[in-house]
Design a protein around this motif. Structure first.
Motif, short mmCIF file in Angstrom:
data_model
loop_
_atom_site.label_atom_id
_atom_site.label_comp_id
_atom_site.label_asym_id
_atom_site.label_seq_id
_atom_site.Cartn_x
_atom_site.Cartn_y
_atom_site.Cartn_z
N THR A 26 36.81 33.21 55.01
CA THR A 26 35.44 32.72 55.12
C THR A 26 34.64 34.01 55.22
N LEU A 27 35.03 35.00 56.13
CA LEU A 27 34.06 36.02 56.32
C LEU A 27 33.89 36.88 55.18
N LEU A 28 35.27 37.20 54.54
CA LEU A 28 35.18 38.11 53.21
C LEU A 28 34.31 37.36 52.10
N GLU A 29 34.13 35.83 51.93
CA GLU A 29 33.34 35.29 51.00
C GLU A 29 32.14 35.61 51.38
N LYS A 30 31.51 35.76 52.45
CA LYS A 30 30.12 36.21 52.92
C LYS A 30 29.70 37.53 52.60
N ILE A 31 30.98 38.36 52.95
CA ILE A 31 30.65 39.91 52.64
C ILE A 31 30.43 40.07 51.33
N ILE A 32 31.28 39.45 50.38
CA ILE A 32 31.22 39.54 49.05
C ILE A 32 29.80 38.99 48.40
N ARG A 33 29.37 37.77 48.78
CA ARG A 33 27.82 37.59 48.60
C ARG A 33 27.01 38.60 48.81
N GLU A 34 27.02 38.94 50.10
CA GLU A 34 26.08 39.64 50.51
C GLU A 34 26.12 41.27 49.68
N ALA A 35 27.22 41.72 49.21
CA ALA A 35 27.56 42.76 48.56
C ALA A 35 26.83 42.57 47.05
N ARG A 37 24.63 40.54 46.23
CA ARG A 37 23.10 40.51 46.51
C ARG A 37 22.68 41.76 46.39
N ARG A 38 23.25 42.93 46.99
CA ARG A 38 22.80 44.28 46.91
C ARG A 38 23.10 44.98 45.69
N GLY A 39 23.76 44.55 44.86
CA GLY A 39 24.05 44.91 43.59
C GLY A 39 25.44 45.58 43.61
N TRP A 40 26.33 45.59 44.47
CA TRP A 40 27.51 46.15 44.54
C TRP A 40 28.47 45.48 43.57
N ARG A 41 29.42 46.43 42.93
CA ARG A 41 30.52 45.74 41.92
C ARG A 41 31.60 45.92 43.19
N PHE A 152 30.40 42.65 65.30
CA PHE A 152 29.41 41.84 64.49
C PHE A 152 29.93 40.58 64.67
N ASP A 153 28.66 39.53 64.77
CA ASP A 153 28.79 38.05 64.58
C ASP A 153 29.69 37.65 63.29
N LEU A 154 30.11 36.55 63.57
CA LEU A 154 31.16 36.14 62.32
C LEU A 154 30.28 35.75 61.13
N ASP A 155 29.05 35.59 61.24
CA ASP A 155 28.16 35.48 60.16
C ASP A 155 27.40 36.57 59.84
N ASP A 156 27.54 37.87 60.56
CA ASP A 156 26.58 39.06 59.99
C ASP A 156 27.06 39.86 58.91
N ALA A 157 27.10 39.01 57.68
CA ALA A 157 27.67 40.05 56.52
C ALA A 157 26.61 41.10 56.45
N ALA A 158 25.25 40.87 56.49
CA ALA A 158 24.47 41.87 56.06
C ALA A 158 24.78 43.18 56.97
N GLY A 159 24.93 43.06 58.13
CA GLY A 159 25.33 44.18 59.28
C GLY A 159 26.73 44.66 58.91
N CYS A 161 27.89 44.95 55.85
CA CYS A 161 27.52 45.67 54.57
C CYS A 161 26.75 46.86 54.84
N ASP A 162 25.70 46.72 55.84
CA ASP A 162 24.96 48.05 56.26
C ASP A 162 26.03 49.03 56.90
N LEU A 163 27.03 48.75 57.49
CA LEU A 163 27.98 49.62 58.22
C LEU A 163 28.68 50.33 56.92
N LEU A 164 29.07 49.45 56.01
CA LEU A 164 29.72 50.02 54.90
C LEU A 164 28.94 51.11 54.19
N GLU A 165 27.56 50.67 54.03
CA GLU A 165 26.74 51.75 53.32
C GLU A 165 26.77 52.95 54.04
#
Length: 175
Positions: A26-35, A37-41, A152-159, A161-165
């Motif tokens: 579930t978390l990975l799906e959210k992270i993928i969608r956010e990534a 959205r940012r244009g990441w491959r 991070f909160d379980l729903d904080d995919a944006a946070g 992805c910010d960390l990964l950036e």
């Protein structure tokens, strides 16, 4: 002698948790969608200790494998799949080396792997963290931990992805 062109190293981040129903997928799906959205491959790699079958019995590729092919590939205008028979579980680095053309690779199911990890911890499912803090780059949880690891909160995919950036220099692309 000319120096060979080396591919840049692709960051690999493992999403881990203490067993099934921990919320990893579930978390990975959210992270993928956010990534995306940012244009990441994005590449993903799922480890299945029980084995898996992608081919359906009776289909052509299944018949090729049954006849003894060591590598079976199928291609269409939308996607390509390559299935390779291996004698034993392959090391994470060997499998990751086959993935190209992406900005980041997320793994799921490689708890003991040597890659940086984000642990998913849900208080209703877990009693303690699975990983040692030094293995973690982050925790995604419904609780806060007094560790020197971002939580991070379980729903904080944006946070996340910010960390990964920040950690890996992944750049957002114009979509």
């Amino acid at each position: 002698m000319a120096k060979q062109h080396e591919e840049p190293l692709i960051p690999v981040v493992s999403i881990v948790g203490g067993g099934s129903n921990s919320g990893k997928t579930t978390l990975l799906e959210k992270i993928i969608r956010e990534a995306k959205r940012r244009g990441w491959r994005v590449g993903t790699l799922k480890h299945d200790v029980h084995g898996f079958e992608m081919d359906r019995p009776g289909k052509d590729t299944w018949r090729h494998a049954q006849a003894g092919a060591d590598v079976v590939a199928i291609s269409s205008p939308q996607k390509i799949a390559v299935l390779e028979s291996v004698p034993e579980d392959q090391p994470l680095d060997e499998v990751v080396a086959r993935i190209r053309g992406v900005d980041v690779i997320f793994t799921e199911g490689y708890k003991s792997g040597n890659k940086p990890k984000i642990e998913v911890f849900r208080s209703g499912v877990h009693r303690k963290l699975f990983c040692r803090p030094e293995e973690l780059i982050a925790i995604a949880s419904d609780l806060r931990f007094d560790l020197e690891v971002p939580c991070f909160d379980l729903d904080d995919a944006a946070g996340i992805c910010d960390l990964l950036e920040t950690l890996y220099g992944i750049k957002s692309r114009d979509t």
